[in-house]
Scaffold this active site. Structure first.
Site, short mmCIF file in Angstrom:
data_model
loop_
_atom_site.label_atom_id
_atom_site.label_comp_id
_atom_site.label_asym_id
_atom_site.label_seq_id
_atom_site.Cartn_x
_atom_site.Cartn_y
_atom_site.Cartn_z
N HIS A 56 47.11 43.88 46.02
CA HIS A 56 45.89 43.11 45.77
C HIS A 56 45.03 43.09 47.03
CE1 HIS A 56 47.57 40.52 42.21
NE2 HIS A 56 47.84 41.82 42.08
N GLU A 58 43.70 40.65 48.66
CA GLU A 58 44.11 39.65 49.65
C GLU A 58 45.31 40.12 50.46
OE1 GLU A 58 43.11 37.15 45.88
OE2 GLU A 58 43.74 39.19 46.33
N CYS A 86 45.55 34.83 43.15
CA CYS A 86 46.64 34.63 42.20
C CYS A 86 47.79 33.90 42.91
CB CYS A 86 47.11 35.97 41.64
SG CYS A 86 48.01 36.99 42.83
N CYS A 89 49.31 36.03 45.86
CA CYS A 89 48.45 36.07 47.04
C CYS A 89 48.38 34.70 47.72
CB CYS A 89 47.06 36.57 46.68
SG CYS A 89 47.07 38.31 46.17
#
Length: 149
Positions: A56, A58, A86, A89
């Site tokens: 992801h 992040e 999410c 993260c």
């Protein structure tokens, strides 16, 4: 007095990263990490490119920022991310001890807020910065995905 380096300025940089993800067929989420008004990490989703569910925006930004700083803690740093983090993260951000998270649009289904994911006690989180731009980019991505299938 005009303040050139505000939350909108940095969210625009995160949106540029999201656009790069979009162009590469990735879910269009982008992130930048800033310290003292300087971007020290920029990233976007790479889950398809790397065939890695943890890639992801992040997560990529946390790694890049830690490498830049030479340590695992992101104290005095701000993450700008186009969509609310999410649970995965948010957990990584907890351990990084990042000082501030600024997100664009909410993720009502998978976001850390509805899932009650805890952030570090010293982390402050703010949302809604350029939320419409971030939301529209995601909507466009999913409309095009549906039309291709």
């Amino acid at each position: 007095m005009i303040k050139p380096y505000d939350d909108t300025y940095f969210m625009k940089r995160a949106l540029q990263e999201a656009e790069a993800a979009y162009k590469n067929g990735e879910m269009p989420i982008g992130a930048v990490i800033v310290i003292n008004n300087q971007i020290i990490a920029r990233s976007h989703n790479l889950t398809e490119t790397l065939n890695d569910v943890t890639a992801h925006a992040e997560m990529q930004a946390i790694t890049a920022a830690a490498n830049y700083l030479g340590g695992k803690y992101l104290i005095d740093c701000t993450l700008y991310v186009t969509i609310e983090p999410c649970q995965m993260c948010a957990g990584a951000l907890y351990w990084s001890q990042i000082s501030r998270i600024v997100y664009g649009a909410r993720d009502e289904q998978r976001g850390c807020i509805n899932l009650s994911t805890k952030l570090h006690p010293k982390t402050k989180m703010f949302g809604g910065v350029m939320a419409e731009d971030a939301s529209q980019l995601l909507k466009r991505f999913f409309i095009e995905k549906r039309n291709l299938n």
